[in-house]
Design an enzyme around this catalytic site. Sequence first.
Site, PDB file in Angstrom:
ATOM      1  N   CYS A 112      44.612   4.691   8.675  1.00 28.95           N
ATOM      2  CA  CYS A 112      45.536   5.831   8.718  1.00 28.95           C
ATOM      3  C   CYS A 112      46.266   5.958  10.052  1.00 28.95           C
ATOM      4  O   CYS A 112      47.151   6.806  10.193  1.00 28.95           O
ATOM      5  CB  CYS A 112      44.785   7.116   8.399  1.00 28.95           C
ATOM      6  SG  CYS A 112      43.981   7.050   6.786  1.00 28.95           S
ATOM      7  N   GLU A 117      38.667  17.259  15.861  1.00 27.08           N
ATOM      8  CA  GLU A 117      39.991  17.213  16.477  1.00 27.08           C
ATOM      9  C   GLU A 117      40.258  18.467  17.297  1.00 27.08           C
ATOM     10  O   GLU A 117      40.821  18.398  18.396  1.00 27.08           O
ATOM     11  CB  GLU A 117      41.078  17.023  15.424  1.00 27.08           C
ATOM     12  CG  GLU A 117      42.456  16.789  16.036  1.00 27.08           C
ATOM     13  CD  GLU A 117      43.501  16.366  15.026  1.00 27.08           C
ATOM     14  OE1 GLU A 117      44.607  15.972  15.451  1.00 27.08           O
ATOM     15  OE2 GLU A 117      43.234  16.442  13.805  1.00 27.08           O
ATOM     16  N   HIS A 140      46.158  15.378  13.234  1.00 24.83           N
ATOM     17  CA  HIS A 140      45.750  14.552  12.095  1.00 24.83           C
ATOM     18  C   HIS A 140      45.336  15.480  10.951  1.00 24.83           C
ATOM     19  O   HIS A 140      45.751  15.271   9.817  1.00 24.83           O
ATOM     20  CB  HIS A 140      44.622  13.612  12.508  1.00 24.83           C
ATOM     21  CG  HIS A 140      44.306  12.573  11.494  1.00 24.83           C
ATOM     22  ND1 HIS A 140      45.252  11.695  11.006  1.00 24.83           N
ATOM     23  CD2 HIS A 140      43.139  12.265  10.855  1.00 24.83           C
ATOM     24  CE1 HIS A 140      44.696  10.894  10.127  1.00 24.83           C
ATOM     25  NE2 HIS A 140      43.415  11.214  10.010  1.00 24.83           N
ATOM     26  N   HIS A 149      47.946  13.277   2.504  1.00 23.43           N
ATOM     27  CA  HIS A 149      47.671  12.244   3.514  1.00 23.43           C
ATOM     28  C   HIS A 149      48.282  10.930   3.032  1.00 23.43           C
ATOM     29  O   HIS A 149      47.799  10.317   2.079  1.00 23.43           O
ATOM     30  CB  HIS A 149      46.162  12.111   3.688  1.00 23.43           C
ATOM     31  CG  HIS A 149      45.746  11.262   4.837  1.00 23.43           C
ATOM     32  ND1 HIS A 149      46.627  10.498   5.581  1.00 23.43           N
ATOM     33  CD2 HIS A 149      44.513  11.038   5.380  1.00 23.43           C
ATOM     34  CE1 HIS A 149      45.979   9.856   6.514  1.00 23.43           C
ATOM     35  NE2 HIS A 149      44.687  10.165   6.420  1.00 23.43           N
ATOM     36  N   LYS A 190      50.013  17.748   6.714  1.00 25.82           N
ATOM     37  CA  LYS A 190      49.300  17.202   5.554  1.00 25.82           C
ATOM     38  C   LYS A 190      48.946  18.292   4.550  1.00 25.82           C
ATOM     39  O   LYS A 190      48.656  17.992   3.385  1.00 25.82           O
ATOM     40  CB  LYS A 190      48.031  16.481   6.003  1.00 25.82           C
ATOM     41  CG  LYS A 190      48.273  15.160   6.722  1.00 25.82           C
ATOM     42  CD  LYS A 190      46.962  14.468   7.033  1.00 25.82           C
ATOM     43  CE  LYS A 190      47.170  13.161   7.774  1.00 25.82           C
ATOM     44  NZ  LYS A 190      47.597  13.375   9.183  1.00 25.82           N
ATOM     45  N   PHE A 248      40.086   5.175   9.494  1.00 24.78           N
ATOM     46  CA  PHE A 248      38.784   4.572   9.248  1.00 24.78           C
ATOM     47  C   PHE A 248      38.640   3.332  10.127  1.00 24.78           C
ATOM     48  O   PHE A 248      39.583   2.569  10.323  1.00 24.78           O
ATOM     49  CB  PHE A 248      38.657   4.156   7.782  1.00 24.78           C
ATOM     50  CG  PHE A 248      38.440   5.290   6.817  1.00 24.78           C
ATOM     51  CD1 PHE A 248      38.268   6.586   7.256  1.00 24.78           C
ATOM     52  CD2 PHE A 248      38.401   5.055   5.456  1.00 24.78           C
ATOM     53  CE1 PHE A 248      38.058   7.629   6.368  1.00 24.78           C
ATOM     54  CE2 PHE A 248      38.192   6.081   4.549  1.00 24.78           C
ATOM     55  CZ  PHE A 248      38.022   7.374   5.008  1.00 24.78           C
TER      56      PHE A 248
END
Length: 422
Positions: free
Chosen positions: A167, A318, A307, A344, A339, A407
């Site tokens: 991502c 975060e 994010h 996403h 998002k 990831f």
Amino acid sequence: MELKRVVVTGLGALTPLGHDVESTWANALKGVSGAGPITHFDASKFKTQFACEVKDFNPNDYFDRKEARKYDLYCQYALVAANQAIEDAQLDNEAIDHTRVGVIFAAGIGGLHTFEEEAGNYALHGAEMGPKYNPFFIPKMIADIAAGHISINHHFYGPNFGVVSACASSTNALIDAFNYVRLGMADAIVTGGAEAAIYPAGVGGFNAMHALSTRNDSPETASRPFSGSRDGFVMGEGSACLILEELEHAKARGAKIYAEVVGGGMSADAYHITASHPEGLGAKLVMQNALRDAGMNPSEIDYINVHGTSTPVGDVSEVAAILEVFGADAYKLNISSTKSMTGHLLGATGALEALFCVKSVLHDIVPPTINHDPEDRDENIDYNLNFTFDKPQQRTVNAALSNTFGFGGHNACVIVKKYVGE
């Protein structure tokens, strides 16, 4: 060696909120959710039955039938967004040295639909008929092929490759493009990302990891970053593209300039293959690296497009990282997770969110984080921070920072500022 200044001269987008930049941006400011029932396949037996799909997309509106068959859906999305950005920047003309224009385009997964189709056909018929793979199977599937097609279609002979870091992919592509231009290795780079993974393997795979929201009764409100009842991310698809160009080159040809890219940071969590570090150590480091690269203090950032995927662990870590990096200045920031509206977009998410940052510094407005109920709180989140809940906020945005985490522990961060001439 003196580094060159890098500016944004073109934008393109094909997203769950619109088929171009202006419709996508307008719907983001309205707080429109792009989520709805999955239409790409029958998802009735899946734990998650909804996603943020690109609506009413017809490849025949953009490509002839023979050409469209050569492209996986993710590549079609990439080409549409890239063509918009190239046209917007007026980059594709004989006055430009095409040997000095490159393409760096990302995908986190690539041609998943093509892979599913070909593997499925072999599973059904291979034992009795033998392997009968489409000759376009590999060229449609691989994650770098969007960059190749953009280059071929526009005869751009500069640096050309794909970037894959889950991502964080398209933010890494932006950083690579930024570095190639500021080092003088190209006059301009077409950069961004595309993804189209809303198919059984994509949804089923993320469901198996318990990564997706299963709020099937209310898809539009399922992506709810920083809310106590968040239960996972909502998968999105689409593409976003930015043209990064050396400032003097842009000025010499009279290009319009949207914003300036001033810094990029990268780091690794070095912790877990899917989970972010619970204390946000990698997220803290990537923001510090980006600020250092830009030569900026935390107090100079006005907006962070986080994010913020709406996962239980990720949102908390975060926020912890932002508080570590920005200290008291964190409470002066606007923070938002777009998002909550787009879902996403996986490998394309960084490019789209960087585009939102460009629009924010251009128009002095911050898009919202939607789907938040003031009573729906998480005791691990400091709500004295300004998460720009529910409505956009007008404010001076001189500099914006965009975070993306993937990831594998991949973290990437880019900073854009208002363009100020000499």
